[in-house]
Design a protein around this motif. Structure first.
Motif, PDB file in Angstrom:
ATOM      1  N   ASN A  67       0.953 -32.515 -22.949  1.00  0.00           N
ATOM      2  CA  ASN A  67       1.119 -32.871 -21.539  1.00  0.00           C
ATOM      3  C   ASN A  67       2.058 -34.058 -21.355  1.00  0.00           C
ATOM      4  O   ASN A  67       2.292 -34.505 -20.232  1.00  0.00           O
ATOM      5  CB  ASN A  67      -0.251 -33.190 -20.926  1.00  0.00           C
ATOM      6  N   GLY A  68       2.556 -34.595 -22.437  1.00  0.00           N
ATOM      7  CA  GLY A  68       3.444 -35.744 -22.361  1.00  0.00           C
ATOM      8  C   GLY A  68       2.708 -37.039 -22.100  1.00  0.00           C
ATOM      9  O   GLY A  68       1.513 -37.180 -22.400  1.00  0.00           O
ATOM     10  N   TYR A  69       3.422 -38.007 -21.513  1.00  0.00           N
ATOM     11  CA  TYR A  69       2.867 -39.311 -21.152  1.00  0.00           C
ATOM     12  C   TYR A  69       3.036 -39.530 -19.646  1.00  0.00           C
ATOM     13  O   TYR A  69       3.778 -40.421 -19.215  1.00  0.00           O
ATOM     14  CB  TYR A  69       3.589 -40.431 -21.892  1.00  0.00           C
ATOM     15  N   PRO A  70       2.370 -38.743 -18.797  1.00  0.00           N
ATOM     16  CA  PRO A  70       2.555 -38.927 -17.357  1.00  0.00           C
ATOM     17  C   PRO A  70       2.073 -40.295 -16.891  1.00  0.00           C
ATOM     18  O   PRO A  70       1.014 -40.773 -17.303  1.00  0.00           O
ATOM     19  CB  PRO A  70       1.710 -37.809 -16.737  1.00  0.00           C
ATOM     20  N   ASN A  71       2.910 -40.928 -16.069  1.00  0.00           N
ATOM     21  CA  ASN A  71       2.613 -42.226 -15.474  1.00  0.00           C
ATOM     22  C   ASN A  71       2.587 -43.360 -16.504  1.00  0.00           C
ATOM     23  O   ASN A  71       2.004 -44.414 -16.262  1.00  0.00           O
ATOM     24  CB  ASN A  71       1.292 -42.201 -14.698  1.00  0.00           C
ATOM     25  N   HIS A  72       3.235 -43.163 -17.646  1.00  0.00           N
ATOM     26  CA  HIS A  72       3.348 -44.193 -18.684  1.00  0.00           C
ATOM     27  C   HIS A  72       4.719 -44.876 -18.615  1.00  0.00           C
ATOM     28  O   HIS A  72       5.716 -44.253 -18.234  1.00  0.00           O
ATOM     29  CB  HIS A  72       3.227 -43.585 -20.081  1.00  0.00           C
ATOM     30  N   THR A  73       4.755 -46.115 -19.039  1.00  0.00           N
ATOM     31  CA  THR A  73       6.015 -46.799 -19.342  1.00  0.00           C
ATOM     32  C   THR A  73       5.964 -47.265 -20.786  1.00  0.00           C
ATOM     33  O   THR A  73       5.071 -48.035 -21.163  1.00  0.00           O
ATOM     34  CB  THR A  73       6.258 -48.005 -18.419  1.00  0.00           C
ATOM     35  N   MET A  74       6.898 -46.775 -21.590  1.00  0.00           N
ATOM     36  CA  MET A  74       6.998 -47.150 -22.996  1.00  0.00           C
ATOM     37  C   MET A  74       8.078 -48.219 -23.128  1.00  0.00           C
ATOM     38  O   MET A  74       9.218 -48.024 -22.688  1.00  0.00           O
ATOM     39  CB  MET A  74       7.365 -45.945 -23.864  1.00  0.00           C
ATOM     40  N   ARG A  75       7.723 -49.356 -23.707  1.00  0.00           N
ATOM     41  CA  ARG A  75       8.697 -50.443 -23.923  1.00  0.00           C
ATOM     42  C   ARG A  75       8.987 -50.538 -25.421  1.00  0.00           C
ATOM     43  O   ARG A  75       8.212 -51.101 -26.194  1.00  0.00           O
ATOM     44  CB  ARG A  75       8.191 -51.760 -23.344  1.00  0.00           C
ATOM     45  N   ASN A  76      10.112 -49.956 -25.822  1.00  0.00           N
ATOM     46  CA  ASN A  76      10.521 -49.915 -27.220  1.00  0.00           C
ATOM     47  C   ASN A  76      11.301 -51.177 -27.597  1.00  0.00           C
ATOM     48  O   ASN A  76      12.232 -51.563 -26.878  1.00  0.00           O
ATOM     49  CB  ASN A  76      11.424 -48.710 -27.468  1.00  0.00           C
ATOM     50  N   ILE A  77      10.943 -51.782 -28.710  1.00  0.00           N
ATOM     51  CA  ILE A  77      11.714 -52.909 -29.239  1.00  0.00           C
ATOM     52  C   ILE A  77      12.638 -52.379 -30.327  1.00  0.00           C
ATOM     53  O   ILE A  77      12.186 -51.795 -31.308  1.00  0.00           O
ATOM     54  CB  ILE A  77      10.794 -54.000 -29.816  1.00  0.00           C
TER      55      ILE A  77
ATOM     56  N   GLY B 148       6.053 -32.332 -22.354  1.00  0.00           N
ATOM     57  CA  GLY B 148       5.816 -32.668 -23.745  1.00  0.00           C
ATOM     58  C   GLY B 148       6.101 -31.503 -24.674  1.00  0.00           C
ATOM     59  O   GLY B 148       6.606 -30.458 -24.249  1.00  0.00           O
ATOM     60  N   PRO B 149       5.739 -31.688 -25.955  1.00  0.00           N
ATOM     61  CA  PRO B 149       5.217 -32.902 -26.556  1.00  0.00           C
ATOM     62  C   PRO B 149       6.250 -34.038 -26.566  1.00  0.00           C
ATOM     63  O   PRO B 149       7.439 -33.799 -26.377  1.00  0.00           O
ATOM     64  CB  PRO B 149       4.872 -32.477 -27.990  1.00  0.00           C
ATOM     65  N   VAL B 150       5.779 -35.238 -26.834  1.00  0.00           N
ATOM     66  CA  VAL B 150       6.607 -36.437 -26.801  1.00  0.00           C
ATOM     67  C   VAL B 150       7.364 -36.581 -28.118  1.00  0.00           C
ATOM     68  O   VAL B 150       6.784 -36.510 -29.197  1.00  0.00           O
ATOM     69  CB  VAL B 150       5.738 -37.688 -26.551  1.00  0.00           C
ATOM     70  N   THR B 151       8.674 -36.795 -28.017  1.00  0.00           N
ATOM     71  CA  THR B 151       9.509 -37.033 -29.191  1.00  0.00           C
ATOM     72  C   THR B 151       9.401 -38.492 -29.616  1.00  0.00           C
ATOM     73  O   THR B 151       9.472 -39.396 -28.774  1.00  0.00           O
ATOM     74  CB  THR B 151      10.973 -36.679 -28.865  1.00  0.00           C
ATOM     75  N   HIS B 152       9.241 -38.709 -30.930  1.00  0.00           N
ATOM     76  CA  HIS B 152       9.119 -40.088 -31.416  1.00  0.00           C
ATOM     77  C   HIS B 152       9.669 -40.215 -32.818  1.00  0.00           C
ATOM     78  O   HIS B 152       9.969 -39.225 -33.496  1.00  0.00           O
ATOM     79  CB  HIS B 152       7.667 -40.550 -31.349  1.00  0.00           C
TER      80      HIS B 152
ATOM     81  N   ALA C 136      20.289 -46.953 -34.109  1.00  0.00           N
ATOM     82  CA  ALA C 136      19.852 -45.562 -33.968  1.00  0.00           C
ATOM     83  C   ALA C 136      18.603 -45.335 -34.783  1.00  0.00           C
ATOM     84  O   ALA C 136      18.317 -46.062 -35.743  1.00  0.00           O
ATOM     85  CB  ALA C 136      20.949 -44.585 -34.413  1.00  0.00           C
ATOM     86  N   THR C 137      17.869 -44.339 -34.379  1.00  0.00           N
ATOM     87  CA  THR C 137      16.772 -43.832 -35.186  1.00  0.00           C
ATOM     88  C   THR C 137      16.795 -42.313 -35.094  1.00  0.00           C
ATOM     89  O   THR C 137      17.275 -41.749 -34.103  1.00  0.00           O
ATOM     90  CB  THR C 137      15.420 -44.384 -34.725  1.00  0.00           C
ATOM     91  N   ALA C 138      16.316 -41.661 -36.133  1.00  0.00           N
ATOM     92  CA  ALA C 138      16.292 -40.200 -36.151  1.00  0.00           C
ATOM     93  C   ALA C 138      14.939 -39.722 -35.643  1.00  0.00           C
ATOM     94  O   ALA C 138      13.902 -40.048 -36.244  1.00  0.00           O
ATOM     95  CB  ALA C 138      16.524 -39.698 -37.574  1.00  0.00           C
ATOM     96  N   PRO C 139      14.890 -38.987 -34.530  1.00  0.00           N
ATOM     97  CA  PRO C 139      13.599 -38.438 -34.084  1.00  0.00           C
ATOM     98  C   PRO C 139      12.942 -37.654 -35.214  1.00  0.00           C
ATOM     99  O   PRO C 139      13.568 -36.777 -35.809  1.00  0.00           O
ATOM    100  CB  PRO C 139      13.996 -37.533 -32.923  1.00  0.00           C
ATOM    101  N   SER C 140      11.699 -38.002 -35.522  1.00  0.00           N
ATOM    102  CA  SER C 140      11.071 -37.433 -36.721  1.00  0.00           C
ATOM    103  C   SER C 140      10.125 -36.288 -36.423  1.00  0.00           C
ATOM    104  O   SER C 140       9.961 -35.388 -37.248  1.00  0.00           O
ATOM    105  CB  SER C 140      10.327 -38.521 -37.503  1.00  0.00           C
ATOM    106  N   SER C 141       9.475 -36.296 -35.244  1.00  0.00           N
ATOM    107  CA  SER C 141       8.494 -35.254 -34.937  1.00  0.00           C
ATOM    108  C   SER C 141       7.972 -35.452 -33.523  1.00  0.00           C
ATOM    109  O   SER C 141       8.330 -36.419 -32.840  1.00  0.00           O
ATOM    110  CB  SER C 141       7.322 -35.299 -35.929  1.00  0.00           C
ATOM    111  N   ALA C 142       7.115 -34.539 -33.106  1.00  0.00           N
ATOM    112  CA  ALA C 142       6.394 -34.682 -31.843  1.00  0.00           C
ATOM    113  C   ALA C 142       5.103 -35.460 -32.082  1.00  0.00           C
ATOM    114  O   ALA C 142       4.468 -35.327 -33.134  1.00  0.00           O
ATOM    115  CB  ALA C 142       6.079 -33.317 -31.257  1.00  0.00           C
ATOM    116  N   VAL C 143       4.727 -36.275 -31.110  1.00  0.00           N
ATOM    117  CA  VAL C 143       3.457 -36.995 -31.208  1.00  0.00           C
ATOM    118  C   VAL C 143       2.324 -35.984 -31.087  1.00  0.00           C
ATOM    119  O   VAL C 143       2.266 -35.221 -30.107  1.00  0.00           O
ATOM    120  CB  VAL C 143       3.337 -38.046 -30.097  1.00  0.00           C
ATOM    121  N   PRO C 144       1.414 -35.916 -32.067  1.00  0.00           N
ATOM    122  CA  PRO C 144       0.313 -34.946 -31.990  1.00  0.00           C
ATOM    123  C   PRO C 144      -0.515 -35.145 -30.719  1.00  0.00           C
ATOM    124  O   PRO C 144      -0.770 -36.277 -30.294  1.00  0.00           O
ATOM    125  CB  PRO C 144      -0.511 -35.254 -33.248  1.00  0.00           C
TER     126      PRO C 144
END
Length: 391
Positions: free
Chosen positions: A42-52, A143-147, A30-38
């Motif tokens: 508009n978010g990340y339209p048409n993106h694929t995020m690959r989290n390790i 958005g904004p994107v949670t990270h 688990a990780t604790a969402p810390s904030s929105a990405v500045p």
């Protein structure tokens, strides 16, 4: 006759093999969402995020939690996949392990603003102490994107559409040092006893540990217990008990429910918070306020049936904001933690990593160098200090 039949029944029951415990969901990462990405309104339209992400305990069925905690608009997760990583620090999936996740049977789901969503379970053999790839395709604005900001490892992404199901790493040419959207991974198990959550700040978040090596103190604790317990990291760098931060998340009391009490299979919480209330501006110079917050965390956790382990606040002499007045606050809080009946047990991290020749400082060989954060060896000592029986 009745007594005879009862005696026979008891003998049969005693001779029968114990029934296996039913399988249940247990948190493994688990990780604790810390904030929105500045700048991501508009978010990340048409993106694929690959989290390790690096799991603690293993299992044969898995599910994933995604977060829109800081979003002000709904977000569509168009496709979400999970796979075992082919190696360290790579977006390449181990062949044959790619799985598309569903949400109530559907491949996509819309998370309302401020909400989390949890996938259905999917069969995947996940070894303990291993890396997973959690890929999230977002086709449209939201958005904004949670990270989670401080990860101490790399993840990867592409701006070129849906590559969530790609085993290949070819599309993932850009690197990020944040985790986006993903906030938890559970395994289904009948052998794990539950999960342990480490609630804390940058010291729990693993600040300045070796990059990509998974040597945060909760990681090293997991290495000791991962056949019995999952270990979940709810540290946020800069986090405080009493104040929110723009990049350091809500205060610990405000985020307790989301980051600790609702984690899958949680049975114990280790609380290491308070140093930022003391050393950050504005400084909290009244130990009673910090103590009151710790009491609240213990009380609310006990109400949910959790064991609560109090952790003493580690030394910080030599750090830029250190003063003798602030040190006296730390000492007062630690005196409370060591003796308080509010905790089921105590792990004395202060005693473990302080310098015997100058107890207000971290031991030189445990100090990462800034005199606030331990290094890998210090994190190892902290992990070893946790008595397994208390968990």
């Amino acid at each position: 006759m009745t007594r005879f039949l009862l005696a026979v029944a008891l003998l049969v029951a005693a001779a029968s093999p114990a029934q296996a415990a039913p399988a249940r969901w247990v948190g493994t990462w688990a990780t604790a969402p810390s904030s929105a990405v500045p700048g991501t309104e508009n978010g990340y339209p048409n993106h694929t995020m690959r989290n390790i992400v690096h799991v603690s305990a293993g299992g044969k069925e898995i599910r994933v939690r995604l977060s829109n905690a800081y979003g002000r608009t709904p977000i569509l997760f168009g496709q979400v996949t999970v796979a075992r990583a082919a190696g360290p620090d790579t977006p390449l999936a181990l062949p044959g392990t790619m799985r598309t996740l569903t949400f109530g049977g559907s491949q996509s789901i819309t998370a309302p603003a401020g909400a989390d969503v949890i996938s259905d379970g999917v069969a995947l053999n996940v070894p303990a102490d291993s890396d997973l790839l959690v890929s999230v395709f977002t086709p449209s604005p939201g958005g904004p994107v949670t990270h989670h900001q401080l990860t101490m490892q790399n993840s990867y992404f592409t701006r070129d559409g849906n590559h969530a199901a790609d085993e290949s790493a070819a599309a993932f040419r850009e690197r990020t040092t944040n985790w986006h959207y993903v906030s938890g991974v559970d395994v289904r198990s009948s052998t794990l006893r539950g999960s342990v959550v480490a609630l804390g700040d940058s010291i729990t978040d693993g600040a300045n540990s070796t990059w990509g090596a998974n040597l945060r103190w909760p990681d090293q604790l997991a290495d000791r217990v991962n056949t019995r317990l999952g270990v979940l990291n709810a540290g946020i760098s800069g986090n405080r008990l009493l104040r929110d931060g723009d990049w350091a998340g809500p205060n610990a009391l405000a985020r307790l429910n989301r980051d600790v009490l609702t984690q899958s299979g949680v049975r114990t919480v280790i609380v290491l918070e308070g140093i930022n209330d003391i050393q950050q501006t504005p400084h909290e110079t009244d130990p009673a306020k910090i103590i009151a917050a710790l009491k609240q965390i213990a009380s609310r956790s006990h109400d949910r049936g959790l064991r609560v382990i109090g952790a003493t606040i580690t030394p910080f002499k030599g750090w830029r904001s250190y003063t003798e007045e602030l040190e006296s606050v730390r000492q007062a809080v630690n005196a409370f933690i060591r003796t308080s009946p509010d905790f089921d047990a105590v792990v004395d991290f202060d005693q473990v990593i302080r310098d015997p020749a100058d107890p207000q400082r971290i031991r030189p060989d445990y100090d990462q160098g800034d005199h606030l954060h331990p290094g890998d060896k210090g994190f190892e000592a902290m992990a070893k200090a946790v008595r397994i029986a208390t968990l």
